[in-house]
Design an enzyme around this catalytic site. Structure first.
Site, PDB file in Angstrom:
ATOM      1  N   HIS A 163      15.526 -34.586 -18.581  1.00  0.00           N
ATOM      2  CA  HIS A 163      14.992 -35.220 -17.358  1.00  0.00           C
ATOM      3  C   HIS A 163      13.532 -34.841 -17.124  1.00  0.00           C
ATOM      4  CE1 HIS A 163      19.039 -36.551 -16.486  1.00  0.00           C
ATOM      5  NE2 HIS A 163      19.465 -35.308 -16.693  1.00  0.00           N
TER       6      HIS A 163
ATOM      7  N   TRP B 169      -3.376  -2.341  -1.499  1.00  0.00           N
ATOM      8  CA  TRP B 169      -3.103  -3.622  -2.152  1.00  0.00           C
ATOM      9  C   TRP B 169      -3.673  -4.672  -1.214  1.00  0.00           C
ATOM     10  CZ3 TRP B 169       0.869  -7.622  -1.392  1.00  0.00           C
ATOM     11  CH2 TRP B 169       0.952  -8.518  -2.472  1.00  0.00           C
TER      12      TRP B 169
ATOM     13  N   ARG C  81       3.464   1.032  -6.822  1.00  0.00           N
ATOM     14  CA  ARG C  81       3.532  -0.013  -5.778  1.00  0.00           C
ATOM     15  C   ARG C  81       2.454  -1.074  -5.980  1.00  0.00           C
ATOM     16  NH1 ARG C  81       6.220   2.985  -1.256  1.00  0.00           N
ATOM     17  NH2 ARG C  81       5.442   1.519   0.259  1.00  0.00           N
TER      18      ARG C  81
ATOM     19  N   ASN D   2      -0.507   0.446   6.163  1.00  0.00           N
ATOM     20  CA  ASN D   2       0.209  -0.478   5.286  1.00  0.00           C
ATOM     21  C   ASN D   2       0.796  -1.549   6.193  1.00  0.00           C
ATOM     22  OD1 ASN D   2       1.551  -1.736   3.213  1.00  0.00           O
ATOM     23  ND2 ASN D   2       3.316  -0.352   3.275  1.00  0.00           N
ATOM     24  N   GLY D   3       0.543  -2.828   5.881  1.00  0.00           N
ATOM     25  CA  GLY D   3       1.083  -3.915   6.720  1.00  0.00           C
ATOM     26  C   GLY D   3      -0.034  -4.893   7.073  1.00  0.00           C
TER      27      GLY D   3
ATOM     28  N   LYS E  16       5.270  -3.592  -6.151  1.00  0.00           N
ATOM     29  CA  LYS E  16       6.685  -3.349  -6.400  1.00  0.00           C
ATOM     30  C   LYS E  16       7.536  -3.877  -5.250  1.00  0.00           C
ATOM     31  CE  LYS E  16      10.378  -1.929  -8.385  1.00  0.00           C
ATOM     32  NZ  LYS E  16      10.925  -2.793  -9.474  1.00  0.00           N
TER      33      LYS E  16
ATOM     34  N   LYS F 274      10.144 -12.580 -16.029  1.00  0.00           N
ATOM     35  CA  LYS F 274       9.740 -11.338 -16.714  1.00  0.00           C
ATOM     36  C   LYS F 274       8.500 -11.578 -17.572  1.00  0.00           C
ATOM     37  CE  LYS F 274      11.527  -8.545 -14.909  1.00  0.00           C
ATOM     38  NZ  LYS F 274      12.116  -9.194 -13.826  1.00  0.00           N
TER      39      LYS F 274
ATOM     40  N   CYS G  20       0.839  -1.205   0.000  1.00  0.00           N
ATOM     41  CA  CYS G  20       0.000   0.000   0.000  1.00  0.00           C
ATOM     42  C   CYS G  20       0.871   1.251   0.000  1.00  0.00           C
ATOM     43  CB  CYS G  20      -0.864   0.000   1.248  1.00  0.00           C
ATOM     44  SG  CYS G  20      -1.760  -1.547   1.467  1.00  0.00           S
TER      45      CYS G  20
ATOM     46  N   GLU H 126       5.317 -12.301 -15.417  1.00  0.00           N
ATOM     47  CA  GLU H 126       4.761 -11.266 -14.530  1.00  0.00           C
ATOM     48  C   GLU H 126       4.187 -10.078 -15.287  1.00  0.00           C
ATOM     49  OE1 GLU H 126       7.406  -9.251 -11.803  1.00  0.00           O
ATOM     50  OE2 GLU H 126       9.106  -9.542 -13.120  1.00  0.00           O
TER      51      GLU H 126
ATOM     52  N   GLU I 243      15.148 -15.760 -15.094  1.00  0.00           N
ATOM     53  CA  GLU I 243      14.757 -14.348 -15.127  1.00  0.00           C
ATOM     54  C   GLU I 243      13.907 -14.046 -16.353  1.00  0.00           C
ATOM     55  OE1 GLU I 243      14.554 -12.133 -13.122  1.00  0.00           O
ATOM     56  OE2 GLU I 243      14.440 -10.260 -14.207  1.00  0.00           O
TER      57      GLU I 243
END
Ligand code: AGP
Length: 606
Positions: free
Chosen positions: A501, A74, A27, A98-99, A601, A482, A2, A485, A478
């Site tokens: 395998h 969020w 964020r 926030n939290g 973020k 990318k 948030c 997401e 990576e």
């Protein structure tokens, strides 16, 4: 995560609250709201969705207050809707948070038993009721606030308004960052320096457990014990240029293109370009170090894996890299002779912070490779290794990744010299290689046109496989992250040797296979993996370099040729193609590139 803003102003604050919330959009959020103290009451305006929805509410019902708070939410507890949007309100108290409050259920039960009713499913509303209940006993606002904080278990950054107190905003932080901004006869409270950046560059970073009472002219700060304290005022270069997109469509696009400069500034802080020697800040004695334990999440974890390859190869120094959320709960067998290195762009990721604190409690020396140099991690470690790429706004990390890898590369060379596995001449050669990397990154970014054409095909895929060997196996992870997401296409990164395998069962003529193969000691193996894949109809996107292209097997659907580079910096050079591929696929799919769905973020909750 948030976003929070608070203003004790001299003029109506609604527009500035919204302006600050817009700087916090990166964020990630799903609802937004503002509130203000006016005369005997509190005005509150909230909306689900983007800030534009909130602006429409404000246009219909303006906020006239000169003291107010704002929030982008969020969702953690409770669905993303207006009822759960912040600010929350109870009696005389209106606040944003926030939290996560871990004991909110028992507190809520206690308040309900005392006859209080709730309008939301959030843990935040419980805090408002607690403060209101303490006020009802006759306590002054700051004392009612402190009494409430003492009852909370969990993480919080708070901004609080009290009805009738038009010259007061209360704030507190534990586990989530919060800063005070000093204005001219106005005071500000925000989640980070960017939040207050439009109004002031004079910033006070609150310490863990601090709480504060702001009025027009002062910030009365208290530590967790309730003792009045002073914290230093820092002048923060949150230059507007760093925060604007310039002529790019997205922050992510800008940040991909900013990498040559970001890596150049970062590398310059870790080498002496005049003598071509390494110059690592801090007092880590690599000659005596027995082991490095890296803890991180997401892309920062992948940067750590790249670092492992380089440090072990060059310096013969054992390096373990672990996902922080696993590491912190598995009771790892640690010994004091090791150095724990947290990798974190934000310096606030909850899992990484907890893993770092676990290692510190075991007596380990601690360091962090970090972008936010005033973050919680940066202020808790023994050694800070900053990256100097500027604020990274796009949720998908790009320039921070290559800057982190740049730091670990310099450390690999420095550790090798300190441990005698390379001599002075080799150190100078490698430092020169590192100093050339930004130019090669810029050349790799020029592949953007070719990458855009490839993106048209990849955008149609249901699944994509990324393969690589050595450090390229990390870059395969990576590349897949990318793509996942920001374009929401399923992708997997695999060590190319693992193909046989199991994953080779995925190969058909519908699945793009991205193979990362610079002309290094792994090239021949990667080339044979490419043949295995093509023999089964795989559509190979072969990303190699100007040396490898001469030896590449025939038959790839497309070959991308990056500049040739020394293995020391090939990951830095090969990052741009996979970042650009993900970016252009996401743009073609119309995704919200800078604020992908469900993501934030910095994940300051578990
Ligand atoms: C990377 O593109 C993601 N946004 C995510 O994996 C990120 O790297 C991770 O959350 C760690 O964040 P940090 O570097 O701020 O700790």
């Amino acid at each position: 995560m948030c976003g929070i803003i608070g203003i004790v102003g001299k003029a109506p604050v609604a527009e500035r609250l919204v302006e600050s919330l817009k700087r916090l959009e990166y964020r990630g959020y799903d609802s937004a709201g503002v509130a203000g103290v006016v005369g005997g009451g509190v005005q509150r305006r909230r909306a689900k969705g983007k800030i534009k929805a909130l602006e429409e509410v404000l246009a219909a019902e303006p906020l006239t207050a000169t003291t107010g708070i704002g929030h982008t939410r969020w969702a953690t507890h409770g669905a993303p809707n207006v009822a759960n949007a912040h600010p929350h309100h109870a009696g005389r108290v209106t606040l944003v948070h926030n939290g996560i409050i871990e004991n909110f259920a028992e507190l809520k039960a206690e308040l309900a038993a005392a006859g209080r009713t709730f309008e939301s499913d959030t843990d935040t509303e419980v805090i408002a009721h607690l403060i209101d209940a303490e006020l009802a006993t006759g306590l002054a606002p700051i004392d009612a606030f402190k009494a409430t904080l003492d009852r909370l278990t969990g993480a919080y950054a708070l901004a609080v308004l009290i009805e009738g107190a038009e010259n007061l905003v209360l704030g507190a932080r534990r586990g989530s960052p919060l800063v005070v901004g000093e204005g001219q006869g106005e005071m500000f409270l925000g989640s980070d320096a960017l939040a207050v950046g439009p109004f002031t560059n004079r910033v006070i970073y609150l310490d863990e457990g601090d709480y504060v009472a702001l009025d027009h002219d002062s910030a009365r700060i208290f530590d967790a014990s309730g003792a009045a304290v002073t914290r230093p005022v820092r002048v923060v270069p949150t230059s507007a240029v760093m925060m604007e997109k310039g002529n790019y469509r997205h922050f992510m696009e800008k940040e991909i293109h900013d990498q040559p400069e970001g890596c150049q500034r970062t590398i310059a802080a870790y080498v002496d370009a005049l003598t071509s020697k390494t110059a690592i800040p801090g007092d880590v004695d690599f000659a005596k170090l027995e082991r490095i334990q890296i803890v991180a999440c997401g892309t920062s974890y992948i940067a750590g894996v790249v670092g492992k390859y380089l440090i072990e190869q060059l310096a013969d120094l054992p390096v373990d890299v672990e996902i922080a959320s696993e590491f912190r709960y598995r009771q790892p067998a640690l010994r004091p002779g090791a150095l724990v290195v947290a990798m974190s762009q934000s310096g606030e990721t909850a899992d990484t912070l907890a893993a770092l604190r676990y290692c510190k409690a075991k007596g380990m020396k601690s360091a962090v490779v970090v972008n936010a140099t005033e973050s919680t991690m940066a202020r808790e470690v023994d050694v800070v290794w900053p990256i100097h790429c500027g604020p990274e706004i796009g949720v998908a990390s790009t320039k921070a990744f290559t800057a982190q890898v740049s730091v670990l590369t310099a450390i690999a060379v420095a550790a090798a010299k300190a441990r005698g596995t390379i001599d002075a001449a080799e150190e100078q050669r490698l430092v020169k290689v590192l100093l050339e990397a930004p130019r090669l990154i810029a050349e790799a970014i020029h592949l953007e046109g070719a990458i855009k054409e490839i993106a048209a095909d990849v955008a149609k895929a249901r699944d994509v496989l990324y393969l690589g060997r050595g450090p390229m196996s990390a870059l395969a992870l990576e590349g897949a992250l990318k793509l996942k997401e920001i374009s929401y296409i399923h992708a997997e990164g695999y060590a190319a040797g693992e193909l046989k395998h199991g994953p080779i069962a995925l190969v058909d003529d519908q699945t793009p296979i991205v193979i990362l193969a610079p002309y290094d000691s792994w090239f021949e193996k990667s080339a044979s993996n490419m043949s295995e894949v093509m023999a089964r109809g795989g559509q190979v996107i072969f990303i190699t370099d100007t040396l490898g292209v001469k030896h590449a097997p025939e038959g790839a659907k497309v070959v991308v040729t990056a500049p040739a580079s020394d293995p020391l910096v090939s990951t830095l050079v090969m990052s741009a193609p996979i970042q650009l591929l993900a970016y252009h696929v996401a743009v073609l799919k119309g995704a919200d590139v800078d604020q992908p769905r469900n993501l934030a973020k910095s994940v300051t909750v578990e």
